[in-house]
Design a protein around this motif. Structure first.
Motif, short mmCIF file in Angstrom:
data_model
loop_
_atom_site.label_atom_id
_atom_site.label_comp_id
_atom_site.label_asym_id
_atom_site.label_seq_id
_atom_site.Cartn_x
_atom_site.Cartn_y
_atom_site.Cartn_z
N ILE A 9 0.82 -1.21 0.00
CA ILE A 9 0.00 0.00 0.00
C ILE A 9 0.86 1.26 0.00
O ILE A 9 0.52 2.25 -0.66
N SER A 10 1.98 1.25 0.70
CA SER A 10 2.82 2.44 0.72
C SER A 10 3.38 2.74 -0.68
O SER A 10 3.56 3.90 -1.05
N SER A 11 3.64 1.72 -1.47
CA SER A 11 4.09 1.94 -2.85
C SER A 11 3.00 2.60 -3.69
O SER A 11 3.27 3.46 -4.52
N ILE A 12 1.77 2.18 -3.48
CA ILE A 12 0.65 2.78 -4.19
C ILE A 12 0.53 4.27 -3.84
O ILE A 12 0.30 5.11 -4.70
N ARG A 13 0.72 4.59 -2.57
CA ARG A 13 0.67 6.00 -2.14
C ARG A 13 1.78 6.81 -2.83
O ARG A 13 1.56 7.93 -3.25
N VAL A 14 2.96 6.23 -2.90
CA VAL A 14 4.08 6.93 -3.54
C VAL A 14 3.78 7.16 -5.02
O VAL A 14 3.99 8.26 -5.55
N ILE A 15 3.25 6.15 -5.68
CA ILE A 15 2.90 6.29 -7.10
C ILE A 15 1.81 7.35 -7.27
O ILE A 15 1.90 8.21 -8.14
N GLY A 16 0.80 7.30 -6.42
CA GLY A 16 -0.26 8.31 -6.48
C GLY A 16 0.26 9.71 -6.25
O GLY A 16 -0.12 10.66 -6.95
N ALA A 17 1.17 9.84 -5.29
CA ALA A 17 1.76 11.16 -5.01
C ALA A 17 2.61 11.63 -6.18
O ALA A 17 2.68 12.82 -6.48
N ALA A 18 3.25 10.71 -6.89
CA ALA A 18 4.07 11.08 -8.04
C ALA A 18 3.22 11.38 -9.27
O ALA A 18 3.59 12.21 -10.10
N VAL A 19 2.08 10.71 -9.40
CA VAL A 19 1.23 10.89 -10.57
C VAL A 19 0.43 12.19 -10.49
O VAL A 19 0.20 12.85 -11.51
N THR A 20 0.02 12.60 -9.30
CA THR A 20 -0.78 13.82 -9.16
C THR A 20 -0.11 15.02 -9.81
O THR A 20 -0.75 15.74 -10.59
N PRO A 21 1.17 15.28 -9.56
CA PRO A 21 1.82 16.40 -10.25
C PRO A 21 1.87 16.20 -11.77
O PRO A 21 1.81 17.17 -12.53
N ALA A 22 1.94 14.95 -12.22
CA ALA A 22 1.96 14.69 -13.66
C ALA A 22 0.65 15.13 -14.31
O ALA A 22 0.64 15.65 -15.43
N VAL A 23 -0.45 14.94 -13.59
CA VAL A 23 -1.75 15.42 -14.08
C VAL A 23 -1.72 16.94 -14.17
O VAL A 23 -2.24 17.54 -15.12
N MET A 24 -1.09 17.59 -13.19
CA MET A 24 -0.97 19.05 -13.21
C MET A 24 -0.12 19.50 -14.39
O MET A 24 -0.40 20.53 -15.01
N VAL A 25 0.91 18.74 -14.72
CA VAL A 25 1.75 19.06 -15.89
C VAL A 25 0.89 19.04 -17.15
O VAL A 25 0.98 19.94 -17.99
N SER A 26 0.05 18.04 -17.27
CA SER A 26 -0.84 17.93 -18.43
C SER A 26 -1.78 19.14 -18.51
O SER A 26 -1.96 19.73 -19.56
N GLY A 27 -2.36 19.49 -17.37
CA GLY A 27 -3.24 20.67 -17.33
C GLY A 27 -2.51 21.94 -17.70
O GLY A 27 -3.03 22.78 -18.44
N CYS A 28 -1.30 22.08 -17.19
CA CYS A 28 -0.50 23.27 -17.52
C CYS A 28 -0.13 23.30 -19.00
O CYS A 28 -0.05 24.36 -19.61
N GLY A 29 0.08 22.12 -19.58
CA GLY A 29 0.36 22.05 -21.02
C GLY A 29 -0.82 22.55 -21.84
O GLY A 29 -0.65 23.29 -22.82
N ILE A 30 -2.01 22.15 -21.44
CA ILE A 30 -3.22 22.64 -22.12
C ILE A 30 -3.35 24.15 -21.94
O ILE A 30 -3.66 24.88 -22.89
N LEU A 31 -3.09 24.62 -20.74
CA LEU A 31 -3.13 26.05 -20.46
C LEU A 31 -2.11 26.81 -21.30
O LEU A 31 -2.39 27.89 -21.83
N ALA A 32 -0.91 26.24 -21.45
CA ALA A 32 0.13 26.88 -22.27
C ALA A 32 -0.32 27.02 -23.72
O ALA A 32 -0.07 28.05 -24.35
N THR A 33 -1.01 26.01 -24.23
CA THR A 33 -1.52 26.09 -25.60
C THR A 33 -2.51 27.24 -25.75
O THR A 33 -2.45 28.01 -26.70
#
Length: 160
Positions: A9-33
């Motif tokens: 479960i702790s690995s899942i939390r780490v992955i989730g914590a790492a993926v959340t900013p990646a979603v923000m990167v995607s949103g920022c990319g759309i915003l940049a466009t």
């Protein structure tokens, strides 16, 4: 580790914590466009207005309005360019956040580091919103100049 599922479960939390900013990167990319498109439209509109200004005879009342609108568009362009720079900085901040989360276990990165990096990205997004709102305000001022030229008496338009 959960014996029935074989999942840490702790690995899942780490992955989730790492993926959340990646979603923000995607949103920022759309915003940049979107911001880049706005910058391009403002640039094109400014060039069109300057071209029109050059074709009008000296002293024509439309030249005064165009001069005012070009000044407004120049300020809008600067605001949108700053917003775009903040957007790229936010992308970088969210990428760093993901890396810090992934490196926490392996290299002992302090728990606060990714939180600070993520928070910086969120603050940068707030700055983008402020610049975008200021740009919208200026856009409205330019439209008011056009409206004034169209509907008001010649004396209210500026020099003849």
């Amino acid at each position: 580790m959960d014996g029935t599922l074989g999942v840490d479960i702790s690995s899942i939390r780490v992955i989730g914590a790492a993926v959340t900013p990646a979603v923000m990167v995607s949103g920022c990319g759309i915003l940049a466009t979107g911001l880049d498109n706005q910058v391009a439209r403002v640039t094109t509109r400014m060039r069109d207005m300057v071209r029109e200004w050059r074709t009008l005879p000296e002293g024509h009342r439309r030249r005064w309005v165009l001069r005012q609108e070009v000044a407004i568009m120049d300020r809008r362009h600067a605001l949108l360019a700053r917003a775009l720079l903040l957007d790229y900085a936010a992308i970088l901040s969210f990428v760093v956040t993901s890396l810090l989360y992934l490196l926490q276990r392996r290299f002992g990165v302090p728990e606060v580091a990714p939180v600070v990096s993520f928070s910086l990205g969120v603050v940068l997004l707030g700055g983008i919103a402020l610049y975008a709102m200021a740009s919208l305000r200026l856009s409205r001022r330019a439209m008011q100049l056009e409206k004034q030229e169209l509907f008001e008496e010649p004396s209210a338009r500026g020099p003849e």
